[in-house]
Design a protein around this motif. Structure first.
Motif: not given
Length: 431
Positions: A323-330
């Motif tokens: 979720g953190a990686e997707f959060g950074i992407a977002g």
């Protein structure tokens, strides 16, 4: 973690107005020329200026002009007008025809787009700038489309795709520098991680371009002759840019060189050369003005808390490492969609991304790659980004018409999502 204010969702209203006017009108009427880009951006700017009644009008105008006058926006405008002048001067002395005929003589029509994409990848990774690559290759892409049945929008999208490949990866790209520094990792480590993530996207793009142009043919059945001397301006621009010379100097030198060759071979007189350069500048004035207005709108949106709101919404939903990686992407995605500047979006979100990566044990090489990948992805897609505006302006087509052919930027994002979902690449954590 770095404190992130909640911001205000209402601050994003001007951006919404702009998108609805420009894209919505085109979708509804099936003709994107019905809402000119400059009119849409002026209306959105007026909405931005007259929002927030608590702030005096003079202050809001000051904020708008500071945003429009940001150094990155001004540099973009300078590049736009110089690119227009170089394009017109080179075209008038025969550089475009000579270069295109050379390509048509060496490559079959079904490999022209693949070749254009691969050349763009090479130039951008050595130059480290997507704008420089766009400036150098767009006239050639236009010439190829004119002499074949390849759609102009496809040729322009191919130029942007190649440009974004190197912008995302190059060791001297400002986005690589920004993403590596904000995540406290080396640029070489970021490159290695980033390269393995995006390589499949580049290969698939080349295959798609080969497949969809496999039936292409050259319009005129004749022997395409060319004068190598007239190819020199483009070769000089490419070589000097690859050597790392500032793009402004590259363009000024290109204008002088193309003009000198044109005068020597009789293509120009002193007066007609000046007129050609002037016409090239005029051709890009509209795009430069749009860039200024977009910069002003972003300045007001940021002042009113719109960017903070987007960052808060995205970062507040993170619960796990993936979720953190997707959060950074977002985070970097919404920042780039809002600012239409991949470097600025990385600088804005980098510190917060570093905090998130540290908290959830995300490898800094991976977080740096994610920042750069998704910033480049959206920068190659949004119709109001500098790269899209530049090629659309030079080709005299709507940036919306280019979007359906944005194969590499889309695949870049897909590669990034795949890497997050499957934890790729799996590399040992550096001690």
């Amino acid at each position: 973690m770095t404190q992130q204010t909640k911001g205000k969702a209402s601050a994003l209203f001007p951006l919404l107005i702009f998108i609805l006017l420009f894209i919505g009108t085109g979708v509804l009427t099936k003709d994107f020329s019905n809402m000119p880009l400059n009119v849409a951006v002026i209306i959105a700017a007026a909405v931005a200026i007259f929002m927030n009644r608590k702030v005096k009008l003079a202050k809001k105008i000051e904020i708008f002009t500071k945003g429009a006058g940001h150094e990155n926006i001004m540099l973009m405008c300078i590049i736009f007008v110089l690119a227009g002048a170089f394009s017109e001067v080179a075209k008038g002395m025969g550089a475009v025809d000579a270069t295109v005929n050379l390509g048509l003589s060496l490559l079959p029509a079904n490999l022209l787009m693949v070749g254009l994409f691969l050349i763009g990848c090479f130039i951008s990774i050595t130059m480290g700038t997507s704008m420089g690559t766009v400036v150098a290759l767009t006239p050639i892409g236009i010439g190829i489309a004119d002499q074949t049945d390849i759609p102009m929008a496809l040729a322009m999208a191919t130029v942007i795709g190649g440009a974004m490949f190197g912008d995302n990866l190059s060791m001297i790209s400002d986005t690589t520098i920004a993403s590596a520094r904000t995540q406290n990792t080396s640029m070489s480590d970021k490159f290695k991680t980033n390269f393995f993530i995006v390589l499949p996207g580049a290969l698939i793009t080349a295959l798609i371009l080969w497949f969809i142009t496999s039936g292409s043919h050259i319009n005129q059945l004749e022997d395409y002759s060319y004068n190598l001397v007239k190819v020199i301006p483009y070769l000089a621009v490419l070589i000097v840019a690859i050597l790392g010379v500032n793009v402004v100097i590259v363009l000024i030198g290109g204008i002088i060189l193309a003009g000198a060759i044109g005068i020597i071979d009789g293509s120009y007189t002193g007066t007609t050369l000046l007129q050609a350069a002037s016409q090239g500048v005029l051709n890009m004035e509209d795009i430069a003005i749009v860039a200024l207005f977009i910069g002003g709108i972003i300045g007001i949106i940021q002042y009113n808390g719109g960017i903070d709101y987007l960052l808060h919404v995205v970062s507040n939903k993170i619960k796990s490492k993936k979720g953190a990686e997707f959060g950074i992407a977002g985070l970097v995605s919404v920042a780039d969609i809002s600012t239409a500047n991949n470097t600025i979006s990385i600088i804005m979100t980098g510190p917060l991304a570093k905090d998130i990566a540290s908290k959830y044990n995300v490898d800094p090489r991976k977080s740096a790659s994610i920042l750069d990948i998704f910033a480049a992805c959206w920068q190659g897609i949004v119709p109001y980004g500098g790269q899209m505006l530049a090629v659309a302006g030079l080709a005299s087509i709507s940036p919306i018409s280019i979007m359906p052919y944005s194969f590499y930027p889309v695949l870049l994002g897909i590669c990034g999502i795949t890497a997050i979902l499957f934890g790729f690449p799996r590399r040992k954590v550096k001690q």
